[in-house]
Design an enzyme around this catalytic site. Structure first.
Site, PDB file in Angstrom:
ATOM      1  N   GLU A 189      -8.548  16.745  -2.887  1.00 40.60           N
ATOM      2  CA  GLU A 189      -7.120  17.020  -2.696  1.00 40.60           C
ATOM      3  C   GLU A 189      -6.780  18.470  -3.017  1.00 40.60           C
ATOM      4  OE1 GLU A 189      -4.513  15.721  -1.539  1.00 40.60           O
ATOM      5  OE2 GLU A 189      -4.602  13.529  -1.583  1.00 40.60           O
ATOM      6  N   ARG A 239       0.070   9.157 -12.991  1.00 42.28           N
ATOM      7  CA  ARG A 239      -0.465  10.511 -12.953  1.00 42.28           C
ATOM      8  C   ARG A 239       0.299  11.308 -11.922  1.00 42.28           C
ATOM      9  NH1 ARG A 239      -3.061  11.207  -8.143  1.00 42.28           N
ATOM     10  NH2 ARG A 239      -4.292   9.506  -7.234  1.00 42.28           N
ATOM     11  N   ASN A 257       0.401  13.578  -8.476  1.00 36.45           N
ATOM     12  CA  ASN A 257      -0.273  13.448  -7.188  1.00 36.45           C
ATOM     13  C   ASN A 257      -0.145  14.779  -6.445  1.00 36.45           C
ATOM     14  OD1 ASN A 257      -1.736  11.862  -5.268  1.00 36.45           O
ATOM     15  ND2 ASN A 257       0.123  11.697  -4.047  1.00 36.45           N
ATOM     16  N   ASP A 311      -2.249   2.487  -9.819  1.00 36.98           N
ATOM     17  CA  ASP A 311      -2.489   1.287  -9.026  1.00 36.98           C
ATOM     18  C   ASP A 311      -1.557   1.319  -7.819  1.00 36.98           C
ATOM     19  OD1 ASP A 311      -3.008  -1.184  -7.961  1.00 36.98           O
ATOM     20  OD2 ASP A 311      -2.144  -2.339  -9.619  1.00 36.98           O
ATOM     21  N   ASN A 361       4.149  12.534  -1.483  1.00 46.31           N
ATOM     22  CA  ASN A 361       3.051  13.274  -0.886  1.00 46.31           C
ATOM     23  C   ASN A 361       3.619  14.269   0.127  1.00 46.31           C
ATOM     24  OD1 ASN A 361       0.245  13.764  -0.545  1.00 46.31           O
ATOM     25  ND2 ASN A 361      -0.169  11.561  -0.623  1.00 46.31           N
ATOM     26  N   ASP A 384      -0.312  11.939   4.444  1.00 47.91           N
ATOM     27  CA  ASP A 384      -0.930  12.360   3.187  1.00 47.91           C
ATOM     28  C   ASP A 384      -0.551  13.817   2.928  1.00 47.91           C
ATOM     29  OD1 ASP A 384      -2.664  12.558   0.918  1.00 47.91           O
ATOM     30  OD2 ASP A 384      -3.882  10.961   1.756  1.00 47.91           O
TER      31      ASP A 384
END
Length: 296
Positions: A15, A102, A104, A122, A153, A205
């Site tokens: 990423e 977390r 991203n 999750d 995202n 994404d």
């Protein structure tokens, strides 16, 4: 157009690719491996390990060689060390909505403010606990700006900085929004749907902007990188030889190479995509815009 393999990196989740113009090198992270990676055409591949997962990065204008990063517990400054480690300094701890979250996707706006979103690790739970934060140099902490996301995202800013783009990758959402962006105050407003990706191949994404103001976004699960015009029209899709491209970034001496990082999923047959987790290069015939540094 044939995608070129840059590095068979085998990243679990590659990423946040960022082209470092001064070094003529590509940096990116592998989230589950907790690594910062660097690739240079003549120097090869190097990596440094952190104590927490690193999800997104941007170079620091005030500290050459250092990076601002969204990690698990907050925003940090990272400095690569000899021996493959990272010296981490906390900049802005974050109180997540629930445990096991977390950061991203994230990047700087054109004025050098760092923006990053959070998600529940999750992803399958589909919990709308994700938030979008901004952090400016000298701030007391990270400011929560938007919420009610599952997997924020696709963050990007138009070349003039006056439009902000944001997506949600979760299968239940698969939407990209655009916002008017006040460059003086760093405030997004007038949110509207830019593109509904549910009828299109791939989930939205990570993203990049080209010099024409078009928005490039990886179509995760479809092995494609899509380009949308500023009006939200899909005008081309480029193939990569893996199912899960994760994020793209323009780089190279003329910023006309589109680098693409990808995901190597565990527990599945990869015989049809042996290069999953690799880093690829495309030549789309357009150039990108320089990536801003934090505090620049």
């Amino acid at each position: 157009m044939q995608a070129e393999l840059v590095l068979d990196a085998r990243n679990g989740t590659g990423e946040s690719p960022v082209w470092h113009a001064a070094e003529q090198a590509l940096y990116w992270v592998d989230i589950p491996a907790r690594t910062l990676n660097r690739w240079h055409a003549s120097e090869g591949h190097a990596q440094w390990h952190a104590d927490e997962m690193i999800a997104c990065i941007a170079p620091r204008a005030d500290a050459p060689g250092a990076w601002i990063a969204g990690m698990e517990s907050g925003l940090f400054s990272l400095a690569p060390q000899a021996g493959g480690t990272l010296a981490a300094t906390a900049l802005a701890p974050v109180a997540h909505a629930v445990p096991a979250m977390r950061f991203n996707d994230g990047r700087c706006d054109r004025q050098g403010r760092f923006w990053a979103g959070t998600m529940l690790q999750d992803m399958a739970a589909g919990a709308r606990v994700g938030r979008l934060y901004s952090y400016a140099k000298g701030s007391a902490g990270a400011a929560m700006r938007l919420d009610d996301f599952i997997v924020p995202n696709g963050l990007a800013f138009s070349p003039d900085g006056r439009t902000m783009y944001l997506s949600d990758s979760h299968p239940a959402v698969q939407a990209i929004w655009s916002f008017d962006y006040d460059t003086d105050t760093g405030t997004p407003h007038n949110r509207r749907l830019f593109a509904d990706m549910k009828p299109l191949p791939g989930r939205p994404d990570g993203a990049a902007m080209d010099a024409d103001g078009c928005y490039w976004i990886c179509g995760n699960d479809a092995g494609l990188v899509h380009r949308f015009t500023p009006q939200g029209r899909l005008d081309r899709s480029l193939e990569v030889p893996v199912k899960k491209p994760a994020m793209c970034a323009f780089g190279g001496p003329a910023l006309d190479t589109l680098f693409v990082t990808s995901i190597r999923p565990g527990g599945v047959d990869l015989s049809d995509q042996p290069l999953a987790g690799g880093v690829f290069a495309l030549r789309p015939g357009v150039a990108g815009v320089p990536e801003p540094a934090f505090g620049g």
